[in-house]
Design an enzyme around this catalytic site. Sequence first.
Site, PDB file in Angstrom:
ATOM      1  CD  GLU A 371      -2.980  -1.196   0.472  1.00 30.29           C
ATOM      2  OE1 GLU A 371      -3.270  -0.127  -0.095  1.00 30.29           O
ATOM      3  OE2 GLU A 371      -3.611  -2.252   0.287  1.00 30.29           O
ATOM      4  CB  CYS A 405      -1.697   7.184   1.227  1.00 28.45           C
ATOM      5  SG  CYS A 405      -3.117   6.351   1.922  1.00 28.45           S
TER       6      CYS A 405
HETATM    7  P1  NAD Z   1       8.509   4.714   4.532  1.00 28.67           P
HETATM    8  O1  NAD Z   1       8.459   3.927   3.274  1.00 28.67           O
HETATM    9  O2  NAD Z   1       9.656   5.600   4.745  1.00 28.67           O
HETATM   10  O3  NAD Z   1       8.448   3.729   5.809  1.00 28.67           O
HETATM   11  C1  NAD Z   1       7.391   2.832   6.003  1.00 28.67           C
HETATM   12  C2  NAD Z   1       7.848   1.734   6.955  1.00 28.67           C
HETATM   13  O4  NAD Z   1       8.847   0.949   6.314  1.00 28.67           O
HETATM   14  C3  NAD Z   1       8.473   2.230   8.245  1.00 28.67           C
HETATM   15  O5  NAD Z   1       8.036   1.423   9.309  1.00 28.67           O
HETATM   16  C4  NAD Z   1       9.960   2.032   8.012  1.00 28.67           C
HETATM   17  O6  NAD Z   1      10.698   1.844   9.205  1.00 28.67           O
HETATM   18  C5  NAD Z   1       9.945   0.760   7.194  1.00 28.67           C
HETATM   19  N1  NAD Z   1      11.126   0.521   6.369  1.00 28.67           N
HETATM   20  C6  NAD Z   1      11.974   1.426   5.834  1.00 28.67           C
HETATM   21  N2  NAD Z   1      12.936   0.790   5.125  1.00 28.67           N
HETATM   22  C7  NAD Z   1      12.670  -0.534   5.213  1.00 28.67           C
HETATM   23  C8  NAD Z   1      13.293  -1.708   4.683  1.00 28.67           C
HETATM   24  N3  NAD Z   1      14.380  -1.643   3.908  1.00 28.67           N
HETATM   25  N4  NAD Z   1      12.760  -2.917   4.985  1.00 28.67           N
HETATM   26  C9  NAD Z   1      11.646  -3.006   5.741  1.00 28.67           C
HETATM   27  N5  NAD Z   1      11.028  -1.933   6.280  1.00 28.67           N
HETATM   28  C10 NAD Z   1      11.525  -0.708   6.000  1.00 28.67           C
HETATM   29  O7  NAD Z   1       7.119   5.504   4.601  1.00 28.67           O
HETATM   30  P2  NAD Z   1       6.686   6.590   5.662  1.00 28.67           P
HETATM   31  O8  NAD Z   1       7.454   7.834   5.407  1.00 28.67           O
HETATM   32  O9  NAD Z   1       6.683   5.986   7.017  1.00 28.67           O
HETATM   33  O10 NAD Z   1       5.140   6.802   5.270  1.00 28.67           O
HETATM   34  C11 NAD Z   1       4.721   7.717   4.303  1.00 28.67           C
HETATM   35  C12 NAD Z   1       4.414   6.987   2.998  1.00 28.67           C
HETATM   36  O11 NAD Z   1       3.432   5.973   3.234  1.00 28.67           O
HETATM   37  C13 NAD Z   1       3.791   7.915   1.983  1.00 28.67           C
HETATM   38  O12 NAD Z   1       4.357   7.650   0.731  1.00 28.67           O
HETATM   39  C14 NAD Z   1       2.316   7.530   1.998  1.00 28.67           C
HETATM   40  O13 NAD Z   1       1.644   7.797   0.797  1.00 28.67           O
HETATM   41  C15 NAD Z   1       2.404   6.058   2.265  1.00 28.67           C
HETATM   42  N6  NAD Z   1       1.140   5.548   2.798  1.00 28.67           N
HETATM   43  C16 NAD Z   1       0.381   4.764   1.994  1.00 28.67           C
HETATM   44  C17 NAD Z   1      -0.846   4.305   2.446  1.00 28.67           C
HETATM   45  C18 NAD Z   1      -1.712   3.428   1.583  1.00 28.67           C
HETATM   46  O14 NAD Z   1      -2.617   2.808   2.126  1.00 28.67           O
HETATM   47  N7  NAD Z   1      -1.488   3.359   0.290  1.00 28.67           N
HETATM   48  C19 NAD Z   1      -1.275   4.632   3.726  1.00 28.67           C
HETATM   49  C20 NAD Z   1      -0.463   5.430   4.521  1.00 28.67           C
HETATM   50  C21 NAD Z   1       0.754   5.891   4.055  1.00 28.67           C
END
Ligand code: NAD
Length: 656
Positions: A371, A405
Amino acid sequence: MMRYEPQAYQCCTAASVYYSARQLHGLNRLGDCYCPGVAGLPCFSASGAALDIDRLAHAMHPQDRADFGLLLDMAARLPSPLLSLLLRLFNQAETFRFAPLRLARLGTAGVVYSLYYGFAGPGGAQVRNGLGWDAAIRTVLPGEPPMNQLVRDAAPNLAPDADEVVAVFKRARNAHLDIAALSLKQRLAVLDNLCQVIVRRRAEIIARVTEETGKCASDALLGEIFAVIDNLEYLRRHACKVLADRKMPTPLAMLGKQSRVWYEPLGTILVIAPWNYPFYQAIVPISIAFAAGNAVVHKPSEFTPLRGLIESILAEAGFAPDWAQVVYGTGSVGATCLAQRPDKLFFTGSVATGKKVMAQAADLLVPVELELGGKDAMLVFADSNLERSVAGAMWGAFTNTGQSCTSIERCYVERPLYDRFLALLVSQTRKLTLGTSSDHDIGTMTTPTQIEIVRAHLADALAKGATQHTGQDWDGQSAAIPPIVLSNVTHEMCVMQEESFGPFLPVMPFDSEAEAITLANQTIYGLSACVWSGDKARAERVARQLKVGNVSINNHMITEGNHALPFGGAKQSGIGRFKGEEGLRGFCNVKAVMVDGNSAKIEANWYPFTTAKYEALDKMTVASRIRGLGGIIRFALAGLPLEQLANKLGKQGRQR
Ligand code: NAD
């Protein structure tokens, strides 16, 4: 200076690897006797320090660990005055020269103080604790965040090591067997408790979420409480039907057999979550996966860990500690979790991280649901209701400070309405208030990185000729970003192409339906969109041509609000569908089943193959394509001799 009163251990009954919820309760009571909250420090139970017991327990000899557990059990049961008296007695042990008492004092006080003061680092004032001891710790100065905030800020540094993560998954796999042994109704009863706990503790949840994210109280209430409860209600009403065994059609050639689909648990689900809806993004996937019979390991964002809160809420609802475990840390901890080969990864986050986790999962052949980010377009036709579409645009763009998002990130307005729409939007936006209380419209940004993205997108847009109508007083650094309306924007600007994730609303005119569709689709993202028009047929026609996973007509984000609908992205906004029937079944091993009778019959497609049988099979193949009654008769005429032949050949075997 702030003063903290002892609390009712409400945040600290979280799951521990080594100790039960009761023992943690005992640890909190013990700790509160030593550290009842003085000189600007929280009491032990309010500090959240008990949640770190596993760090110490991990290093203990197993026998010491077990003995300490006994002591914690005892502390959980003793009335508070008696416990306090006992600890004071321990303190006098030197006077009585009774070695066991002295050792008990050293042991318990050692653990409690390591947990409590371990976070604070060097320096600071001498503070006298509850038993009159002096301890050098860093005190909370006026204006500084409270101690429990400091504790949580330190959380990323307290990430589990690889061995601990291995142990978490081992326990999850065992827990899955217990969960799968529960009936669906029993699991739903636990989720019903969960719903009640959330409603009862909503003020505490909202306070924690607001504190960690900076969102305003109304955003927290709607997005983190109401939406979660709504999802639990959907599960309560519909999960039994969605997960029930299904009868499927059986083709004529398989006459006499029965076809079914069973929805079975996958095993262990790894949930990796972002920071923008930390409570929702924990509880909703955990509860859907659990309803489907899975154990869950949840890795929250390092920016909004809500340390201890999720475990505490789940424990109070009746979740056993290993049914849903929380692992804290940064992305590297997420990668270590994924390396344990969960049965599915449910990831929510950015496109960039989505690509990384998918690459890692591909190597391990772990199924993924992603997502990811979005760049939602709002298309407003000239026959739309002006006031409603402007109000919808503001809420859609600025809710959660634009950090959703599915926030509206681009607004396209049909030219005849454009000037009036922009004028009303600007005047209404200027009236919005900034702050986190229930009387404010827009909260603050959550992470410094996101503030920097907003600053860079604004600078890029202005440098390329955009006009800024609101929010000119923002200094480019503060987390309190006023809502920013931009016009004269083009698709060459970052603000129209990349996810801004901030309180931006760039507005652009369009001249035709075709142009509106082209502009809306001109992005790598495809999460959601909305079409506003008085002409329903046109709105639907346009909506069908948008390459997105979700679309709302004359509203925004309502698809996401309806938990019966699947949610997910097209293009680079994600893979898979969450919530609704698809989402619930997405956490299942969808098992195809066929049941045949225990007859003496030998199947026509079994050995031996002979030329006579081939010809009979050929006739049946042709007949199977003929429709209507004639087809059924031809099929029967071809099938009956084939069946007789197959039985005869099958029983005598190939003649040599
Ligand atoms: P991010 O991708 O930076 O981090 C998300 C999660 O992934 C965090 O818990 C982080 O610690 C973890 N992570 C980072 N690197 C990783 C790796 N190599 N392996 C495993 N886990 C890892 O995102 P963010 O900044 O926390 O959130 C914002 C983003 O999320 C925005 O792009 C937003 O659009 C998206 N989002 C999407 C939805 C949806 O339902 N489509 C909902 C909410 C947020």
